[in-house]
Design an enzyme around this catalytic site. Structure first.
Site, PDB file in Angstrom:
ATOM      1  N   ASP A   1       0.842  -1.182  -0.142  1.00  0.00           N
ATOM      2  CA  ASP A   1       0.015  -0.014   0.060  1.00  0.00           C
ATOM      3  C   ASP A   1       1.029   1.205   0.043  1.00  0.00           C
ATOM      4  O   ASP A   1       2.044   1.148   0.318  1.00  0.00           O
ATOM      5  CB  ASP A   1      -0.873  -0.152   1.217  1.00  0.00           C
TER       6      ASP A   1
ATOM      7  N   ASP B   1      -0.576   5.078   0.978  1.00  0.00           N
ATOM      8  CA  ASP B   1      -0.528   6.085   1.932  1.00  0.00           C
ATOM      9  C   ASP B   1      -0.671   5.503   3.373  1.00  0.00           C
ATOM     10  O   ASP B   1      -1.586   4.366   3.678  1.00  0.00           O
ATOM     11  CB  ASP B   1      -1.848   6.706   1.598  1.00  0.00           C
TER      12      ASP B   1
END
Length: 233
Positions: free
Chosen positions: A8, A10
């Site tokens: 991922d 953020d």
């Protein structure tokens, strides 16, 4: 042994909250410069008004995270008519302030370098629009350390939808059993990757162990990114 790691972006490769705060502060100043009178609380309510409308209409899409849309809706609600120039100005100010505040987590760069040295493929799978995620990679200085960026805008679905995991695996020519997913969100990263048989690693997740069970349970939980290469891979 894993030959690919999906990350991922953020709040996994960099801390998101300070960037979001900086972005909103920059947008608030831009609004004041354009004649809108906001104190801190007033601007937050203005921002949340736009956010709620966008989430209501566009939930489950990459566009639901686009701050330009938040400001477009909020300005229309406040003034009763379209304000294209102001929406663009506030959207640009938000992202410029956000990017200026971005710094990678301490372990991000060395971890990516170690993965590259080991010949392990690196993909970033992320729920947002492509342009801003590309700008984030440039700001973080990690563009040369990844093999693939896949956004929910490109796919037309958001994590935890299985295609957000199966498509990057297909592009990397890897099986689920050869991959590891690293993320901070149990609902998006852990649940989605678990569902397709990818080994899961929860990092920076703000959730107690008592809430991690069944499909929400990661295979590993780490406190620093360096732990990924030191004890997981």
């Amino acid at each position: 042994m894993a030959t690919a790691v999906l990350f991922d972006l953020d709040d996994t490769l960099y801390p998101y909250p300070p960037c979001n705060r900086a972005g909103k502060e920059a947008a608030k100043e831009a609004a004041r410069e354009r004649g809108y009178e906001f104190d801190d609380a007033g601007f937050e309510e203005f921002y949340q008004t736009g956010r709620r409308e966008v989430k209501r209409h566009l939930s489950g899409t990459a566009a639901s995270h686009e701050r330009l849309l938040y400001f477009k809706y909020a300005l229309e609600e406040r003034t009763g008519r379209p304000q294209p120039a102001d929406a663009l100005a506030l959207g640009d100010a938000y992202w410029n302030g956000f990017l200026e505040a971005m710094e990678p987590f301490p372990g991000t760069i060395p971890t990516l370098e170690t993965l590259r040295e080991r010949g392990i493929d690196v993909a970033i799978v992320t729920n947002l629009t492509t342009r801003i995620q590309l700008r984030k990679l440039e700001r973080l200085g990690i563009a040369d350390d990844i093999d693939l960026l896949l956004t929910s805008e490109e796919v037309g679905r958001e994590k935890p939808d299985s295609v957000m995991y199966t498509l990057p695996l297909a592009r990397l020519d890897r099986r689920a059993s050869e991959a590891v997913m690293v993320g901070n969100s149990v609902a998006s990263d852990v649940v989605g990757a678990n569902a397709v048989g990818i080994e899961t690693v929860l990092f920076n997740g703000d959730v107690g162990d008592e809430d991690l069970a069944g499909r929400r349970k990661p295979d590993h939980r780490i406190d620093t990114l360096e732990e990924l290469t030191e004890r997981v891979l």
